[in-house]
Design a protein around this motif. Structure first.
Motif, short mmCIF file in Angstrom:
data_model
loop_
_atom_site.label_atom_id
_atom_site.label_comp_id
_atom_site.label_asym_id
_atom_site.label_seq_id
_atom_site.Cartn_x
_atom_site.Cartn_y
_atom_site.Cartn_z
N UNK A 142 0.83 -1.21 0.00
CA UNK A 142 0.00 0.00 0.00
C UNK A 142 0.87 1.26 0.00
N UNK A 143 2.00 1.19 0.70
CA UNK A 143 2.91 2.34 0.77
C UNK A 143 3.83 2.43 -0.44
N UNK A 144 3.77 1.39 -1.29
CA UNK A 144 4.67 1.28 -2.44
C UNK A 144 6.12 1.33 -1.98
N UNK A 145 6.42 0.42 -1.07
CA UNK A 145 7.73 0.43 -0.43
C UNK A 145 8.38 -0.96 -0.52
N UNK A 146 9.66 -0.95 -0.88
CA UNK A 146 10.45 -2.18 -0.89
C UNK A 146 11.28 -2.21 0.38
N UNK A 147 11.01 -3.20 1.24
CA UNK A 147 11.67 -3.30 2.53
C UNK A 147 12.20 -4.73 2.69
N UNK A 148 13.44 -4.84 3.11
CA UNK A 148 14.01 -6.17 3.33
C UNK A 148 13.29 -6.85 4.49
N UNK A 149 13.17 -8.17 4.44
CA UNK A 149 12.63 -8.95 5.55
C UNK A 149 13.70 -8.99 6.65
N UNK A 150 13.35 -8.49 7.82
CA UNK A 150 14.31 -8.52 8.92
C UNK A 150 15.45 -7.55 8.69
N UNK A 151 16.66 -7.99 8.99
CA UNK A 151 17.85 -7.15 8.89
C UNK A 151 18.33 -7.12 7.44
N UNK A 152 18.31 -5.95 6.78
CA UNK A 152 18.69 -5.91 5.36
C UNK A 152 20.14 -6.30 5.11
N UNK A 153 21.02 -6.00 6.07
CA UNK A 153 22.42 -6.36 5.88
C UNK A 153 22.58 -7.88 5.82
N UNK A 154 21.82 -8.58 6.67
CA UNK A 154 21.87 -10.05 6.65
C UNK A 154 21.31 -10.58 5.34
N UNK A 155 20.22 -9.97 4.87
CA UNK A 155 19.61 -10.45 3.62
C UNK A 155 20.58 -10.30 2.44
N UNK A 156 21.32 -9.18 2.41
CA UNK A 156 22.21 -8.95 1.27
C UNK A 156 23.52 -9.73 1.41
N UNK A 157 23.92 -10.00 2.64
CA UNK A 157 25.09 -10.88 2.81
C UNK A 157 24.74 -12.30 2.40
N UNK A 158 23.49 -12.70 2.65
CA UNK A 158 23.05 -14.04 2.24
C UNK A 158 23.04 -14.17 0.71
#
Length: 524
Positions: A142-158
Protein backbone atom coordinates in the motif's frame (compact mmCIF):
# COMPACT_ATOMS: atom_id res chain seq x y z
CA UNK A 1 -9.17 -12.13 1.83
CA UNK A 2 -8.86 -12.82 -1.91
CA UNK A 3 -11.53 -14.46 -4.04
CA UNK A 4 -9.22 -17.09 -5.44
CA UNK A 5 -11.89 -18.49 -7.75
CA UNK A 6 -11.69 -15.30 -9.80
CA UNK A 7 -7.98 -15.79 -10.49
CA UNK A 8 -7.60 -18.46 -13.21
CA UNK A 9 -3.92 -19.13 -12.54
CA UNK A 10 -4.54 -19.96 -8.87
CA UNK A 11 -7.85 -21.72 -9.52
CA UNK A 12 -6.13 -24.21 -11.87
CA UNK A 13 -3.52 -24.99 -9.22
CA UNK A 14 -5.92 -25.48 -6.25
CA UNK A 15 -6.14 -29.26 -6.89
CA UNK A 16 -2.40 -29.55 -6.17
CA UNK A 17 -2.80 -27.85 -2.80
CA UNK A 18 -5.83 -30.03 -2.08
CA UNK A 19 -3.82 -33.19 -2.72
CA UNK A 20 -0.99 -32.03 -0.48
CA UNK A 21 -3.40 -31.13 2.33
CA UNK A 22 -5.26 -34.42 1.94
CA UNK A 23 -1.94 -36.16 2.49
CA UNK A 24 -1.60 -34.34 5.83
CA UNK A 25 0.69 -31.45 4.88
CA UNK A 26 0.35 -27.67 4.51
CA UNK A 27 0.64 -25.85 1.18
CA UNK A 28 0.35 -22.20 0.12
CA UNK A 29 0.76 -20.01 -2.91
CA UNK A 30 3.81 -17.80 -2.40
CA UNK A 31 6.13 -15.34 -4.13
CA UNK A 32 5.56 -13.02 -7.06
CA UNK A 33 2.17 -14.46 -7.97
CA UNK A 34 0.72 -13.43 -4.60
CA UNK A 35 2.40 -10.01 -4.74
CA UNK A 36 1.16 -9.31 -8.27
CA UNK A 37 -2.38 -10.37 -7.31
CA UNK A 38 -2.40 -7.80 -4.53
CA UNK A 39 -1.11 -5.23 -7.04
CA UNK A 40 -3.80 -6.20 -9.57
CA UNK A 41 -1.11 -7.12 -12.08
CA UNK A 42 -0.97 -10.12 -14.45
CA UNK A 43 0.50 -13.25 -12.84
CA UNK A 44 3.54 -14.60 -14.64
CA UNK A 45 4.01 -17.76 -12.57
CA UNK A 46 2.45 -19.73 -9.73
CA UNK A 47 4.76 -21.05 -7.02
CA UNK A 48 3.72 -23.30 -4.16
CA UNK A 49 5.44 -23.80 -0.80
CA UNK A 50 4.67 -26.82 1.34
CA UNK A 51 5.57 -28.48 4.63
CA UNK A 52 6.03 -31.73 2.66
CA UNK A 53 9.65 -32.61 1.84
CA UNK A 54 10.62 -33.52 -1.75
CA UNK A 55 10.31 -37.28 -1.21
CA UNK A 56 6.81 -36.79 0.15
CA UNK A 57 5.81 -34.58 -2.79
CA UNK A 58 7.06 -37.22 -5.20
CA UNK A 59 4.89 -39.83 -3.49
CA UNK A 60 1.82 -37.60 -3.66
CA UNK A 61 2.01 -36.83 -7.39
CA UNK A 62 2.42 -39.39 -10.18
CA UNK A 63 4.53 -37.24 -12.55
CA UNK A 64 7.35 -35.14 -11.09
CA UNK A 65 10.73 -33.84 -12.23
CA UNK A 66 13.81 -33.39 -10.05
CA UNK A 67 14.31 -29.74 -10.95
CA UNK A 68 16.08 -27.93 -8.11
CA UNK A 69 15.57 -30.85 -5.77
CA UNK A 70 18.91 -30.08 -4.10
CA UNK A 71 17.31 -26.89 -2.78
CA UNK A 72 13.97 -28.47 -1.96
CA UNK A 73 12.09 -27.85 -5.21
CA UNK A 74 10.15 -30.48 -7.17
CA UNK A 75 8.40 -29.78 -10.47
CA UNK A 76 4.94 -31.35 -10.75
CA UNK A 77 2.94 -31.92 -13.93
CA UNK A 78 -0.77 -31.12 -13.60
CA UNK A 79 -3.19 -30.86 -16.53
CA UNK A 80 -0.35 -30.32 -19.04
CA UNK A 81 1.15 -27.53 -16.94
CA UNK A 82 4.14 -27.63 -14.60
CA UNK A 83 4.32 -26.14 -11.12
CA UNK A 84 7.26 -25.77 -8.78
CA UNK A 85 6.58 -26.96 -5.24
CA UNK A 86 9.26 -26.01 -2.71
CA UNK A 87 9.53 -27.34 0.82
CA UNK A 88 9.44 -24.85 3.71
CA UNK A 89 13.08 -24.30 4.52
CA UNK A 90 15.73 -22.31 6.28
CA UNK A 91 19.19 -21.85 4.91
CA UNK A 92 22.68 -22.04 6.38
CA UNK A 93 25.62 -19.80 5.54
CA UNK A 94 25.61 -18.72 1.91
CA UNK A 95 28.49 -19.58 -0.38
CA UNK A 96 29.77 -16.77 -2.62
CA UNK A 97 26.92 -14.56 -1.36
CA UNK A 98 24.43 -16.32 -3.63
CA UNK A 99 23.69 -19.99 -2.86
CA UNK A 100 23.19 -21.54 0.60
CA UNK A 101 25.80 -24.11 1.55
CA UNK A 102 22.97 -26.30 2.82
CA UNK A 103 19.18 -26.27 3.14
CA UNK A 104 17.26 -27.31 6.24
CA UNK A 105 13.62 -28.26 5.84
CA UNK A 106 11.10 -26.96 8.37
CA UNK A 107 7.40 -27.59 8.92
CA UNK A 108 6.34 -24.00 9.71
CA UNK A 109 5.37 -21.41 7.12
CA UNK A 110 6.64 -18.43 9.12
CA UNK A 111 10.13 -19.98 9.28
CA UNK A 112 10.11 -20.20 5.48
CA UNK A 113 8.80 -16.67 4.90
CA UNK A 114 11.42 -15.00 7.07
CA UNK A 115 14.24 -16.16 4.75
CA UNK A 116 12.74 -14.33 1.77
CA UNK A 117 14.16 -11.11 0.34
CA UNK A 118 11.50 -8.38 0.71
CA UNK A 119 8.30 -8.10 2.68
CA UNK A 120 6.23 -7.73 -0.49
CA UNK A 121 7.45 -11.21 -1.49
CA UNK A 122 6.98 -12.78 1.94
CA UNK A 123 3.20 -13.17 1.78
CA UNK A 124 1.48 -16.55 1.47
CA UNK A 125 -2.03 -17.34 0.21
CA UNK A 126 -3.98 -20.46 1.15
CA UNK A 127 -6.49 -22.29 -1.05
CA UNK A 128 -9.40 -20.41 0.57
CA UNK A 129 -7.95 -16.97 -0.24
CA UNK A 130 -6.66 -16.18 3.26
CA UNK A 131 -3.34 -14.33 3.47
CA UNK A 132 -0.44 -15.08 5.82
CA UNK A 133 1.59 -11.90 6.17
CA UNK A 134 3.91 -11.99 9.21
CA UNK A 135 6.13 -9.12 7.98
CA UNK A 136 3.43 -6.62 6.95
CA UNK A 137 4.03 -6.97 3.25
CA UNK A 138 0.51 -5.79 2.43
CA UNK A 139 1.14 -2.55 4.27
CA UNK A 140 4.36 -2.02 2.29
CA UNK A 141 2.49 -2.72 -0.93
CA UNK A 142 0.00 0.00 0.00
CA UNK A 143 2.91 2.34 0.77
CA UNK A 144 4.67 1.28 -2.44
CA UNK A 145 7.73 0.43 -0.43
CA UNK A 146 10.45 -2.18 -0.89
CA UNK A 147 11.67 -3.30 2.53
CA UNK A 148 14.01 -6.17 3.33
CA UNK A 149 12.63 -8.95 5.55
CA UNK A 150 14.31 -8.52 8.92
CA UNK A 151 17.85 -7.15 8.89
CA UNK A 152 18.69 -5.91 5.36
CA UNK A 153 22.42 -6.36 5.88
CA UNK A 154 21.87 -10.05 6.65
CA UNK A 155 19.61 -10.45 3.62
CA UNK A 156 22.21 -8.95 1.27
CA UNK A 157 25.09 -10.88 2.81
CA UNK A 158 23.05 -14.04 2.24
CA UNK A 159 22.33 -13.22 -1.40
CA UNK A 160 23.96 -10.17 -2.98
CA UNK A 161 21.73 -10.45 -6.05
CA UNK A 162 18.87 -9.19 -3.89
CA UNK A 163 20.34 -5.69 -4.27
CA UNK A 164 19.80 -5.86 -8.03
CA UNK A 165 16.34 -7.28 -7.45
CA UNK A 166 15.52 -4.19 -5.38
CA UNK A 167 16.54 -1.97 -8.31
CA UNK A 168 14.52 -4.12 -10.68
CA UNK A 169 11.37 -3.95 -8.49
CA UNK A 170 11.64 -0.15 -8.41
CA UNK A 171 11.51 -0.15 -12.19
CA UNK A 172 8.82 -2.80 -12.58
CA UNK A 173 6.49 -1.69 -9.79
CA UNK A 174 7.22 2.02 -9.43
CA UNK A 175 8.01 1.56 -5.71
CA UNK A 176 10.58 3.29 -3.51
CA UNK A 177 13.11 1.54 -1.28
CA UNK A 178 12.85 1.87 2.49
CA UNK A 179 15.77 3.94 3.79
CA UNK A 180 17.48 1.30 5.94
CA UNK A 181 17.30 -1.18 3.05
CA UNK A 182 18.71 1.41 0.66
CA UNK A 183 21.59 2.22 3.02
CA UNK A 184 22.44 -1.46 3.25
CA UNK A 185 22.69 -1.63 -0.55
CA UNK A 186 25.08 1.35 -0.52
CA UNK A 187 27.19 -0.34 2.12
CA UNK A 188 27.22 -3.79 0.55
CA UNK A 189 27.18 -3.04 -3.19
CA UNK A 190 30.74 -4.44 -3.68
CA UNK A 191 29.33 -7.90 -2.86
CA UNK A 192 27.55 -7.85 -6.21
CA UNK A 193 30.92 -8.64 -7.81
CA UNK A 194 30.59 -12.14 -6.30
CA UNK A 195 27.47 -12.84 -8.37
CA UNK A 196 27.51 -14.51 -11.80
CA UNK A 197 27.15 -11.95 -14.58
CA UNK A 198 24.28 -13.92 -16.11
CA UNK A 199 22.15 -13.35 -13.00
CA UNK A 200 23.00 -9.66 -12.82
CA UNK A 201 22.21 -9.35 -16.53
CA UNK A 202 18.75 -10.84 -16.10
CA UNK A 203 17.85 -8.34 -13.37
CA UNK A 204 19.39 -5.43 -15.29
CA UNK A 205 17.50 -6.31 -18.46
CA UNK A 206 14.19 -6.48 -16.57
CA UNK A 207 14.99 -3.13 -14.96
CA UNK A 208 15.58 -1.51 -18.36
CA UNK A 209 12.18 -2.50 -19.74
CA UNK A 210 10.29 -1.57 -16.58
CA UNK A 211 7.74 1.23 -16.54
CA UNK A 212 9.79 3.18 -13.98
CA UNK A 213 13.21 2.81 -15.61
CA UNK A 214 14.13 6.28 -14.41
CA UNK A 215 13.63 5.34 -10.74
CA UNK A 216 15.38 1.99 -11.13
CA UNK A 217 18.47 3.52 -12.73
CA UNK A 218 18.51 6.36 -10.21
CA UNK A 219 18.70 3.79 -7.39
CA UNK A 220 21.24 1.76 -9.39
CA UNK A 221 23.49 4.83 -9.66
CA UNK A 222 22.96 6.24 -6.15
CA UNK A 223 23.81 2.93 -4.49
CA UNK A 224 26.90 2.46 -6.74
CA UNK A 225 25.70 -0.90 -8.02
CA UNK A 226 26.75 0.19 -11.51
CA UNK A 227 30.40 0.21 -10.43
CA UNK A 228 30.49 -3.58 -10.30
CA UNK A 229 28.71 -4.20 -13.61
CA UNK A 230 30.52 -4.92 -16.90
CA UNK A 231 31.48 -1.81 -18.83
CA UNK A 232 29.53 0.59 -16.60
CA UNK A 233 32.28 1.71 -14.24
CA UNK A 234 32.38 5.51 -13.91
CA UNK A 235 29.60 5.92 -16.50
CA UNK A 236 27.00 7.45 -14.21
CA UNK A 237 26.37 10.42 -16.54
CA UNK A 238 25.64 8.09 -19.45
CA UNK A 239 23.32 6.05 -17.24
CA UNK A 240 21.46 9.18 -16.18
CA UNK A 241 20.97 10.06 -19.87
CA UNK A 242 19.64 6.54 -20.37
CA UNK A 243 17.26 7.00 -17.45
CA UNK A 244 15.91 10.23 -18.92
CA UNK A 245 15.32 8.82 -22.41
CA UNK A 246 11.65 9.76 -22.95
CA UNK A 247 10.40 6.47 -24.41
CA UNK A 248 9.71 3.25 -22.50
CA UNK A 249 11.63 0.32 -23.90
CA UNK A 250 9.26 -2.23 -25.38
CA UNK A 251 11.88 -4.95 -25.78
CA UNK A 252 15.26 -5.92 -24.43
CA UNK A 253 16.76 -5.42 -27.89
CA UNK A 254 15.69 -1.78 -27.77
CA UNK A 255 17.00 -1.45 -24.21
CA UNK A 256 20.47 -2.81 -25.01
CA UNK A 257 20.68 -0.76 -28.21
CA UNK A 258 19.88 2.52 -26.47
CA UNK A 259 22.30 1.60 -23.67
CA UNK A 260 25.07 1.17 -26.26
CA UNK A 261 24.10 4.52 -27.77
CA UNK A 262 24.39 6.48 -24.52
CA UNK A 263 27.60 4.70 -23.57
CA UNK A 264 28.88 5.65 -27.04
CA UNK A 265 30.35 2.21 -27.60
CA UNK A 266 32.36 2.06 -30.83
CA UNK A 267 31.18 -0.41 -33.45
CA UNK A 268 34.26 -2.62 -33.08
CA UNK A 269 33.75 -2.78 -29.29
CA UNK A 270 30.05 -3.70 -29.31
CA UNK A 271 30.56 -7.45 -29.44
CA UNK A 272 33.08 -7.55 -26.59
CA UNK A 273 30.85 -5.32 -24.42
CA UNK A 274 27.83 -7.57 -24.94
CA UNK A 275 29.90 -10.72 -24.45
CA UNK A 276 31.01 -9.35 -21.08
CA UNK A 277 27.30 -9.30 -20.20
CA UNK A 278 27.04 -12.95 -21.36
CA UNK A 279 24.42 -12.32 -24.01
CA UNK A 280 23.82 -15.10 -26.53
CA UNK A 281 25.40 -14.98 -30.00
CA UNK A 282 21.99 -14.35 -31.58
CA UNK A 283 21.24 -11.51 -29.18
CA UNK A 284 24.63 -9.97 -29.95
CA UNK A 285 24.06 -10.24 -33.72
CA UNK A 286 20.61 -8.66 -33.48
CA UNK A 287 21.69 -5.85 -31.16
CA UNK A 288 24.65 -5.03 -33.40
CA UNK A 289 22.30 -4.80 -36.39
CA UNK A 290 19.96 -2.53 -34.45
CA UNK A 291 22.82 -0.33 -33.18
CA UNK A 292 24.27 0.23 -36.66
CA UNK A 293 20.80 0.83 -38.11
CA UNK A 294 19.96 3.35 -35.38
CA UNK A 295 23.06 5.42 -36.18
CA UNK A 296 22.09 5.36 -39.86
CA UNK A 297 18.45 6.21 -39.17
CA UNK A 298 19.32 9.22 -37.01
CA UNK A 299 21.11 10.74 -40.01
CA UNK A 300 19.25 9.38 -43.03
CA UNK A 301 16.11 7.60 -44.15
CA UNK A 302 15.96 3.87 -44.67
CA UNK A 303 17.28 2.49 -47.97
CA UNK A 304 17.39 -0.99 -49.44
CA UNK A 305 20.98 -1.58 -48.31
CA UNK A 306 20.48 -0.83 -44.62
CA UNK A 307 17.08 -2.52 -44.57
CA UNK A 308 18.56 -5.68 -46.12
CA UNK A 309 21.35 -5.77 -43.51
CA UNK A 310 18.97 -5.03 -40.63
CA UNK A 311 15.88 -7.08 -41.49
CA UNK A 312 12.34 -5.77 -41.21
CA UNK A 313 11.67 -7.07 -37.67
CA UNK A 314 14.67 -5.28 -36.17
CA UNK A 315 14.12 -2.25 -38.41
CA UNK A 316 10.62 -1.81 -36.98
CA UNK A 317 12.10 -1.77 -33.47
CA UNK A 318 14.69 0.80 -34.56
CA UNK A 319 11.87 2.94 -35.94
CA UNK A 320 10.29 2.86 -32.47
CA UNK A 321 13.53 4.21 -31.00
CA UNK A 322 13.71 7.34 -33.13
CA UNK A 323 10.70 8.84 -31.34
CA UNK A 324 12.89 9.26 -28.28
CA UNK A 325 15.35 11.37 -30.26
CA UNK A 326 12.76 13.94 -31.27
CA UNK A 327 12.15 12.42 -34.69
CA UNK A 328 8.86 11.23 -36.12
CA UNK A 329 8.74 7.49 -36.70
CA UNK A 330 7.36 6.48 -40.08
CA UNK A 331 6.49 2.80 -39.93
CA UNK A 332 4.31 3.00 -43.05
CA UNK A 333 7.19 4.35 -45.13
CA UNK A 334 9.43 1.57 -43.80
CA UNK A 335 6.88 -1.11 -44.64
CA UNK A 336 6.37 0.36 -48.11
CA UNK A 337 10.12 0.35 -48.73
CA UNK A 338 10.27 -3.27 -47.57
CA UNK A 339 7.69 -4.26 -50.18
CA UNK A 340 9.89 -2.81 -52.96
CA UNK A 341 12.99 -4.76 -51.96
CA UNK A 342 14.42 -6.61 -55.00
CA UNK A 343 15.81 -9.30 -52.69
CA UNK A 344 15.31 -10.07 -49.00
CA UNK A 345 18.11 -12.58 -48.39
CA UNK A 346 21.17 -13.74 -50.31
CA UNK A 347 19.21 -16.89 -51.16
CA UNK A 348 16.97 -14.72 -53.36
CA UNK A 349 19.87 -13.89 -55.71
CA UNK A 350 19.41 -15.82 -58.96
CA UNK A 351 23.07 -16.86 -58.96
CA UNK A 352 25.00 -18.88 -56.40
CA UNK A 353 28.63 -19.73 -55.75
CA UNK A 354 28.57 -22.71 -58.11
CA UNK A 355 27.18 -20.51 -60.90
CA UNK A 356 29.96 -17.96 -60.30
CA UNK A 357 32.62 -20.67 -60.64
CA UNK A 358 31.11 -21.70 -63.99
CA UNK A 359 30.95 -18.11 -65.22
CA UNK A 360 34.60 -17.51 -64.32
CA UNK A 361 35.59 -20.95 -65.62
CA UNK A 362 37.35 -21.86 -62.42
CA UNK A 363 37.18 -24.76 -60.01
CA UNK A 364 38.60 -22.71 -57.21
CA UNK A 365 36.12 -22.03 -54.43
CA UNK A 366 36.73 -20.04 -51.28
CA UNK A 367 36.03 -16.64 -49.75
CA UNK A 368 36.41 -14.80 -53.07
CA UNK A 369 33.08 -16.27 -54.19
CA UNK A 370 31.43 -14.59 -51.21
CA UNK A 371 33.08 -11.29 -52.19
CA UNK A 372 31.66 -11.59 -55.72
CA UNK A 373 28.16 -12.44 -54.52
CA UNK A 374 28.34 -9.55 -52.02
CA UNK A 375 29.19 -7.22 -54.92
CA UNK A 376 26.28 -8.61 -56.94
CA UNK A 377 23.95 -8.19 -53.95
CA UNK A 378 25.06 -4.59 -53.39
CA UNK A 379 24.39 -3.61 -56.98
CA UNK A 380 21.01 -5.35 -57.04
CA UNK A 381 19.96 -3.44 -53.92
CA UNK A 382 21.25 -0.18 -55.45
CA UNK A 383 19.10 -0.76 -58.53
CA UNK A 384 22.19 -0.94 -60.75
CA UNK A 385 21.73 -4.60 -61.57
CA UNK A 386 18.58 -6.64 -62.14
CA UNK A 387 18.18 -9.89 -60.27
CA UNK A 388 18.28 -11.82 -63.49
CA UNK A 389 20.65 -14.73 -64.16
CA UNK A 390 21.69 -13.53 -67.62
CA UNK A 391 22.35 -9.95 -66.48
CA UNK A 392 24.26 -11.12 -63.42
CA UNK A 393 26.43 -13.34 -65.63
CA UNK A 394 27.20 -10.43 -67.96
CA UNK A 395 28.02 -8.22 -64.97
CA UNK A 396 30.43 -10.77 -63.52
CA UNK A 397 32.14 -11.24 -66.89
CA UNK A 398 32.71 -7.49 -67.23
CA UNK A 399 34.38 -7.50 -63.84
CA UNK A 400 36.29 -10.73 -64.27
CA UNK A 401 39.70 -9.04 -64.27
CA UNK A 402 38.92 -7.46 -60.86
CA UNK A 403 37.54 -10.63 -59.33
CA UNK A 404 40.35 -12.86 -60.63
CA UNK A 405 43.10 -10.29 -59.99
CA UNK A 406 44.05 -10.50 -63.66
CA UNK A 407 46.49 -8.28 -65.50
CA UNK A 408 45.04 -6.34 -68.42
CA UNK A 409 47.25 -4.94 -71.15
CA UNK A 410 47.02 -1.77 -73.23
CA UNK A 411 49.52 -0.66 -75.87
CA UNK A 412 50.64 2.70 -77.26
CA UNK A 413 53.15 3.89 -79.84
CA UNK A 414 55.31 6.88 -78.95
CA UNK A 415 54.71 9.74 -81.41
CA UNK A 416 56.43 13.08 -81.88
CA UNK A 417 53.67 14.86 -79.94
CA UNK A 418 54.36 12.58 -76.93
CA UNK A 419 57.99 13.70 -76.52
CA UNK A 420 59.46 16.01 -73.93
CA UNK A 421 60.78 18.37 -76.63
CA UNK A 422 57.34 18.72 -78.20
CA UNK A 423 55.51 19.21 -74.87
CA UNK A 424 58.13 21.62 -73.52
CA UNK A 425 58.92 19.47 -70.51
CA UNK A 426 62.48 18.79 -71.73
CA UNK A 427 64.87 19.11 -74.71
CA UNK A 428 65.05 15.49 -75.90
CA UNK A 429 62.83 13.58 -78.30
CA UNK A 430 61.94 10.93 -75.72
CA UNK A 431 58.62 9.94 -74.18
CA UNK A 432 57.63 12.65 -71.72
CA UNK A 433 56.38 11.72 -68.27
CA UNK A 434 53.14 13.75 -68.70
CA UNK A 435 52.40 11.79 -71.88
CA UNK A 436 53.04 8.47 -70.14
CA UNK A 437 50.74 9.58 -67.33
CA UNK A 438 48.10 10.37 -69.93
CA UNK A 439 48.52 6.85 -71.43
CA UNK A 440 47.99 5.32 -68.02
CA UNK A 441 45.00 7.48 -67.13
CA UNK A 442 43.37 6.82 -70.49
CA UNK A 443 43.81 3.03 -70.10
CA UNK A 444 42.20 3.08 -66.67
CA UNK A 445 39.36 5.32 -67.89
CA UNK A 446 38.61 2.98 -70.80
CA UNK A 447 38.59 -0.03 -68.50
CA UNK A 448 36.01 1.57 -66.24
CA UNK A 449 33.69 2.45 -69.12
CA UNK A 450 32.36 -1.09 -69.21
CA UNK A 451 31.71 -1.07 -65.46
CA UNK A 452 29.74 2.16 -65.03
CA UNK A 453 26.14 3.04 -65.84
CA UNK A 454 25.32 5.20 -68.91
CA UNK A 455 24.72 8.26 -66.73
CA UNK A 456 28.05 7.80 -64.92
CA UNK A 457 31.67 8.55 -65.71
CA UNK A 458 34.96 8.28 -63.88
CA UNK A 459 37.33 11.01 -62.77
CA UNK A 460 40.94 10.67 -61.68
CA UNK A 461 41.63 11.52 -58.06
CA UNK A 462 45.32 10.55 -57.72
CA UNK A 463 48.25 9.42 -59.82
CA UNK A 464 51.90 8.78 -59.10
CA UNK A 465 54.65 7.85 -61.56
CA UNK A 466 58.22 6.67 -61.26
CA UNK A 467 59.71 7.05 -64.77
CA UNK A 468 62.85 4.89 -64.87
CA UNK A 469 63.99 4.64 -68.52
CA UNK A 470 63.64 6.71 -71.73
CA UNK A 471 61.70 5.66 -74.83
CA UNK A 472 62.27 7.02 -78.34
CA UNK A 473 59.73 8.01 -80.98
CA UNK A 474 58.24 4.86 -82.52
CA UNK A 475 58.71 2.75 -79.38
CA UNK A 476 55.86 0.39 -78.48
CA UNK A 477 54.80 0.91 -74.89
CA UNK A 478 52.91 -1.88 -73.15
CA UNK A 479 51.01 -0.95 -70.00
CA UNK A 480 50.04 -3.73 -67.59
CA UNK A 481 47.12 -2.90 -65.31
CA UNK A 482 45.82 -4.58 -62.17
CA UNK A 483 42.54 -3.18 -60.86
CA UNK A 484 41.22 -3.21 -57.32
CA UNK A 485 37.82 -1.95 -56.20
CA UNK A 486 38.17 0.06 -53.00
CA UNK A 487 34.41 0.42 -52.58
CA UNK A 488 31.36 0.83 -54.78
CA UNK A 489 32.48 4.11 -56.36
CA UNK A 490 36.26 4.08 -56.17
CA UNK A 491 38.95 2.02 -57.91
CA UNK A 492 42.72 1.81 -57.62
CA UNK A 493 45.12 0.68 -60.34
CA UNK A 494 48.64 -0.68 -60.15
CA UNK A 495 50.44 0.17 -63.39
CA UNK A 496 53.63 -1.12 -65.03
CA UNK A 497 54.94 0.31 -68.33
CA UNK A 498 57.35 -1.76 -70.45
CA UNK A 499 59.17 -1.45 -73.76
CA UNK A 500 60.19 -4.82 -75.22
CA UNK A 501 59.79 -6.38 -71.77
CA UNK A 502 62.12 -3.76 -70.27
CA UNK A 503 60.60 -1.92 -67.31
CA UNK A 504 60.39 1.80 -68.01
CA UNK A 505 57.92 3.03 -65.35
CA UNK A 506 55.63 2.08 -62.48
CA UNK A 507 52.62 4.01 -61.24
CA UNK A 508 49.53 4.10 -59.06
CA UNK A 509 46.21 5.64 -60.01
CA UNK A 510 42.78 6.01 -58.41
CA UNK A 511 39.51 6.95 -60.07
CA UNK A 512 36.06 7.67 -58.66
CA UNK A 513 32.78 6.95 -60.41
CA UNK A 514 30.45 9.96 -60.44
CA UNK A 515 27.13 10.99 -61.94
CA UNK A 516 27.95 13.10 -65.01
CA UNK A 517 25.23 15.69 -64.55
CA UNK A 518 25.76 16.20 -60.83
CA UNK A 519 29.52 16.43 -61.29
CA UNK A 520 29.20 19.11 -63.96
CA UNK A 521 26.68 21.05 -61.88
CA UNK A 522 29.27 21.35 -59.13
CA UNK A 523 31.77 22.83 -61.57
CA UNK A 524 29.40 25.53 -62.82
Amino acid sequence: MINIQNIPEFKKAIPLIDKIEQAGYEAYFVGGGVRDTLLHLPISDVDIASSAVPDEIQRIFPITFDVGIKHGTVMVLHEKMTYEITTFRTESKYEKFRRPESVHYVRRLDEDLKRRDFTINAIALNRDGMLEDPFDGQEDIEKKLIRAVGNPMERFREDALRMMRAARFISQLGFDVEEETKQAVKDYHPLLSKIAVERIRDEWAKLLVGRNRKGGIKFFVETRLFQVCPGLQNREESLIDLALFPVQFQSQLIAWTILLYFLDIREEKVESFLKDWKLSNKEIRDIKKAYLALHHRLKKSWDHHILFDTGIEIALEVEEMVNGFGMVADVNQLLSLHKTMPIYTTRDIETNGKDVMEILETRKGGPHLGVILEDVKTNILAGKLKNNQAEIKAYIMRRKSIYMDEIQIDEYVVKKEHTAAFLGSGELDVLASPALIAFMENSCKEMLKKLVLPEETSVGTFISLEHRAPSAVGAKIKIEIKTKELHRNKYSFSLVAKENDQLIAIGEHTRSVVNREKFMDKLL
